[in-house]
Motif scaffolding. Sequence first.
Motif, PDB file in Angstrom:
ATOM      1  N   PRO A  95     -18.482 -40.291  26.189  1.00  0.00           N
ATOM      2  CA  PRO A  95     -19.568 -39.998  27.138  1.00  0.00           C
ATOM      3  C   PRO A  95     -19.150 -40.058  28.604  1.00  0.00           C
ATOM      4  CG  PRO A  95     -20.362 -41.433  25.390  1.00  0.00           C
ATOM      5  CD  PRO A  95     -18.893 -41.304  25.200  1.00  0.00           C
ATOM      6  N   GLN A  96     -18.354 -41.092  28.960  1.00  0.00           N
ATOM      7  CA  GLN A  96     -18.001 -41.219  30.375  1.00  0.00           C
ATOM      8  C   GLN A  96     -17.074 -40.082  30.815  1.00  0.00           C
ATOM      9  OE1 GLN A  96     -17.394 -43.396  27.949  1.00  0.00           O
ATOM     10  NE2 GLN A  96     -15.386 -44.361  28.085  1.00  0.00           N
ATOM     11  N   ARG A  97     -16.261 -39.583  29.900  1.00  0.00           N
ATOM     12  CA  ARG A  97     -15.377 -38.467  30.234  1.00  0.00           C
ATOM     13  C   ARG A  97     -16.158 -37.147  30.204  1.00  0.00           C
ATOM     14  NH1 ARG A  97     -11.917 -39.127  33.290  1.00  0.00           N
ATOM     15  NH2 ARG A  97     -10.181 -37.922  32.417  1.00  0.00           N
ATOM     16  N   ARG A  98     -17.179 -37.103  29.403  1.00  0.00           N
ATOM     17  CA  ARG A  98     -18.072 -35.938  29.388  1.00  0.00           C
ATOM     18  C   ARG A  98     -18.743 -35.763  30.746  1.00  0.00           C
ATOM     19  NH1 ARG A  98     -19.076 -31.295  26.714  1.00  0.00           N
ATOM     20  NH2 ARG A  98     -18.371 -32.374  24.842  1.00  0.00           N
ATOM     21  N   ALA A  99     -19.045 -36.867  31.344  1.00  0.00           N
ATOM     22  CA  ALA A  99     -19.666 -36.826  32.678  1.00  0.00           C
ATOM     23  C   ALA A  99     -18.712 -36.186  33.682  1.00  0.00           C
ATOM     24  CB  ALA A  99     -20.039 -38.246  33.115  1.00  0.00           C
ATOM     25  N   HIS A 100     -17.434 -36.531  33.609  1.00  0.00           N
ATOM     26  CA  HIS A 100     -16.446 -35.915  34.511  1.00  0.00           C
ATOM     27  C   HIS A 100     -16.344 -34.421  34.226  1.00  0.00           C
ATOM     28  CE1 HIS A 100     -12.721 -35.184  36.761  1.00  0.00           C
ATOM     29  NE2 HIS A 100     -12.324 -34.529  35.700  1.00  0.00           N
ATOM     30  N   LEU A 101     -16.317 -34.067  32.954  1.00  0.00           N
ATOM     31  CA  LEU A 101     -16.194 -32.658  32.575  1.00  0.00           C
ATOM     32  C   LEU A 101     -17.343 -31.835  33.168  1.00  0.00           C
ATOM     33  CD1 LEU A 101     -14.829 -30.439  30.834  1.00  0.00           C
ATOM     34  CD2 LEU A 101     -16.286 -31.169  28.937  1.00  0.00           C
ATOM     35  N   ASN A 102     -18.524 -32.428  33.115  1.00  0.00           N
ATOM     36  CA  ASN A 102     -19.686 -31.715  33.645  1.00  0.00           C
ATOM     37  C   ASN A 102     -19.635 -31.561  35.152  1.00  0.00           C
ATOM     38  OD1 ASN A 102     -20.675 -31.479  31.055  1.00  0.00           O
ATOM     39  ND2 ASN A 102     -21.936 -33.312  31.198  1.00  0.00           N
ATOM     40  N   ALA A 103     -18.919 -32.486  35.772  1.00  0.00           N
ATOM     41  CA  ALA A 103     -18.900 -32.504  37.236  1.00  0.00           C
ATOM     42  C   ALA A 103     -17.683 -31.799  37.827  1.00  0.00           C
ATOM     43  CB  ALA A 103     -18.945 -33.949  37.742  1.00  0.00           C
ATOM     44  N   CYS A 104     -16.608 -31.655  37.045  1.00  0.00           N
ATOM     45  CA  CYS A 104     -15.348 -31.130  37.589  1.00  0.00           C
ATOM     46  C   CYS A 104     -15.213 -29.650  37.256  1.00  0.00           C
ATOM     47  CB  CYS A 104     -14.174 -31.913  37.010  1.00  0.00           C
ATOM     48  SG  CYS A 104     -12.548 -31.287  37.487  1.00  0.00           S
ATOM     49  N   ALA A 105     -15.087 -28.804  38.273  1.00  0.00           N
ATOM     50  CA  ALA A 105     -14.989 -27.357  38.074  1.00  0.00           C
ATOM     51  C   ALA A 105     -13.709 -26.986  37.339  1.00  0.00           C
ATOM     52  CB  ALA A 105     -15.057 -26.639  39.422  1.00  0.00           C
ATOM     53  N   ARG A 106     -12.623 -27.651  37.721  1.00  0.00           N
ATOM     54  CA  ARG A 106     -11.325 -27.300  37.113  1.00  0.00           C
ATOM     55  C   ARG A 106     -11.317 -27.633  35.629  1.00  0.00           C
ATOM     56  NH1 ARG A 106      -5.514 -30.121  38.639  1.00  0.00           N
ATOM     57  NH2 ARG A 106      -4.801 -30.096  36.472  1.00  0.00           N
ATOM     58  N   CYS A 107     -11.726 -28.871  35.290  1.00  0.00           N
ATOM     59  CA  CYS A 107     -11.766 -29.273  33.870  1.00  0.00           C
ATOM     60  C   CYS A 107     -12.760 -28.418  33.100  1.00  0.00           C
ATOM     61  CB  CYS A 107     -12.106 -30.761  33.747  1.00  0.00           C
ATOM     62  SG  CYS A 107     -10.803 -31.853  34.338  1.00  0.00           S
ATOM     63  N   GLY A 108     -13.882 -28.104  33.764  1.00  0.00           N
ATOM     64  CA  GLY A 108     -14.888 -27.277  33.129  1.00  0.00           C
ATOM     65  C   GLY A 108     -14.362 -25.898  32.778  1.00  0.00           C
ATOM     66  N   ALA A 109     -13.616 -25.303  33.728  1.00  0.00           N
ATOM     67  CA  ALA A 109     -13.059 -23.969  33.510  1.00  0.00           C
ATOM     68  C   ALA A 109     -12.027 -23.980  32.391  1.00  0.00           C
ATOM     69  CB  ALA A 109     -12.438 -23.450  34.810  1.00  0.00           C
ATOM     70  N   GLU A 110     -11.189 -25.014  32.409  1.00  0.00           N
ATOM     71  CA  GLU A 110     -10.143 -25.096  31.383  1.00  0.00           C
ATOM     72  C   GLU A 110     -10.776 -25.294  30.004  1.00  0.00           C
ATOM     73  OE1 GLU A 110      -6.997 -27.583  32.678  1.00  0.00           O
ATOM     74  OE2 GLU A 110      -5.678 -26.993  31.007  1.00  0.00           O
ATOM     75  N   HIS A 111     -11.785 -26.169  29.955  1.00  0.00           N
ATOM     76  CA  HIS A 111     -12.472 -26.403  28.694  1.00  0.00           C
ATOM     77  C   HIS A 111     -13.119 -25.123  28.170  1.00  0.00           C
ATOM     78  CE1 HIS A 111     -16.447 -27.351  26.736  1.00  0.00           C
ATOM     79  NE2 HIS A 111     -15.579 -27.854  25.859  1.00  0.00           N
ATOM     80  N   ALA A 112     -13.765 -24.374  29.062  1.00  0.00           N
ATOM     81  CA  ALA A 112     -14.441 -23.140  28.661  1.00  0.00           C
ATOM     82  C   ALA A 112     -13.448 -22.109  28.131  1.00  0.00           C
ATOM     83  CB  ALA A 112     -15.225 -22.572  29.843  1.00  0.00           C
ATOM     84  N   ALA A 113     -12.301 -22.008  28.788  1.00  0.00           N
ATOM     85  CA  ALA A 113     -11.290 -21.036  28.357  1.00  0.00           C
ATOM     86  C   ALA A 113     -10.737 -21.388  26.978  1.00  0.00           C
ATOM     87  CB  ALA A 113     -10.156 -20.982  29.386  1.00  0.00           C
ATOM     88  N   LEU A 114     -10.473 -22.690  26.758  1.00  0.00           N
ATOM     89  CA  LEU A 114      -9.975 -23.110  25.440  1.00  0.00           C
ATOM     90  C   LEU A 114     -11.010 -22.853  24.353  1.00  0.00           C
ATOM     91  CD1 LEU A 114      -8.182 -26.501  26.288  1.00  0.00           C
ATOM     92  CD2 LEU A 114      -7.106 -24.312  25.731  1.00  0.00           C
TER      93      LEU A 114
END
Lengths: 205, 188
Positions: free
Chosen positions: B19-38
Motif C-alpha cells: 500500500p505505501q508503495r502504491r501511494a508513490h506509484l499514484n503520485a510519481c509520473a515516471r513510475c506511473g508511466a513505466e508501470h503503464a507501459a509494462l
Amino acid sequence: MSEKSVPRPWAAALVANPEWTIRVVEPERDDEALVGASQAGDREAFDVLVERHRRAVYNVCYRFVDNHEDASDLAQETFVRAWKGLGSFKGQAAFTTWLYRIAVNVSLSRVSQKRLDVEPLDADRFIDERADEPGAGLLRTERAVAVRRAIAALPEKQRATLILRTYHDMSHQQIADALGSTVGAVKANFFHALTNLKKILGREP
Amino acid sequence: MTHLTPDELIDAVENVLAPQRRAHLNACARCGAEHAALERTWNEARAVTVPEPSPLYWDHLSRRVREAVDGEAVARHIPSGRERWYDWRVLAPVAVWVLFVATLASVVPESTSVLSRATGVPESVEERRLDVLDARWAVMLDTVGEFDVETALDEGLLGHPWSADGAILQLTSAEQQELVRLLNEELR
C-alpha cells in the motif's frame, strides 16, 4: 419381531426398469495417485496423466517454437522423458511443475538447435488495431505475429519466464521450481522480459 | 521516497504492490508511466493465443506418446534366448552336466553290468546296453535332482517350464525311477 428392510428408492427404480445398468464410476485419481501408480508400472495410469496434461504441455511447447509440427514433436518428447524419468520424481514439487520443467528444457534445446530467424520489426508497419475499419482483423493478426516473434527474440530464461507466467498462470515460486531458479531471479527475468518486449515492439525508441 | 524497483514494478503489474508503495506509484509520473507501459505490453502478450489444433489431434498425440513409450520398453535390452545361454551362470552348470555325461560315457564300461556281477551269468549285449543306460540315467537323475524348476528357470536352463526336461524336474525321486523303468522297457 423381525426387522423389515426399507426399500431404497433407487432399488425400486432398478426393479421397475430392468433395462437399466449400473455403471460404477471410479473416483478420479489425483496426479499424486496416478504418478504413484505409473511409477509402479501402471501404463494406464500414465495414459491418464498424458490425457490430463497434454494440452498444457503442447501449449508450452508451441509458445517456444510457434508451429504445430515442432510443438507436437516436443510434446511427445516431453511425455516420453517424463515416463523415463518417473523413477527420479520424488514429489517434492507438483507433478505439473516437474512436467513443465521437462517441456521447457526440450523446447529450449530445440530452439537453440533451430535458431529461429527473427526479422527486425519495422515500426512503421504498426497500425492502431483499435481502428474499426475493414482489415482490422488482419492487422490484429499481424500484430499477434509481431508479438510472437518478439517473444521468440527474448533470451531463453526471460522467454521461459514470460511464457510460464503469462500463459500458464504459474506463480513465481512454481516458475522458480520449474526453471531451477529463485523467486528473485524469476521476478527480475519477468521484468526484463516485459521491458525487452516493449522495446522490440517499438513502444520505446 | 525512491522510485519503484523492478521487483516493485512487477508487483504493481500483478496488483500485489504494498500500500505505501502504491501511494508513490499514484503520485510519481515516471513510475506511473513505466508501470503503464509494462502493463500494456503484458496485456498485449496475453492476447496472443495458440492456434487450436483439430479436435482429433489430442487423441492422436496420446496415441503417439503411448507408442513411443512402448518403443522405449522394447528398446531396453532384454536378453534373447540365445544371449541368455551365453551367460556364465548358465554355461557353468551345463558344462558340468555335459562333462558328467561325457565322462560317464567313457568310464562306464559295457562289460561291467551289475546284474552280471551279481549272478555270474554272462550278460547279453542288450543287457549290457541297458545296464549302461541304467547307470547313465542314474547319474543324470542325480544331477538333475539337485535343481528345482525355479532354479533351472532362473539360470535359463529351461526354455519354458512345460518342456520335457522341466517335467522331469517336477517328478519325485520315486517317479523318476519309475520313468527310467518305463523308458528301459520301451528301449527293449
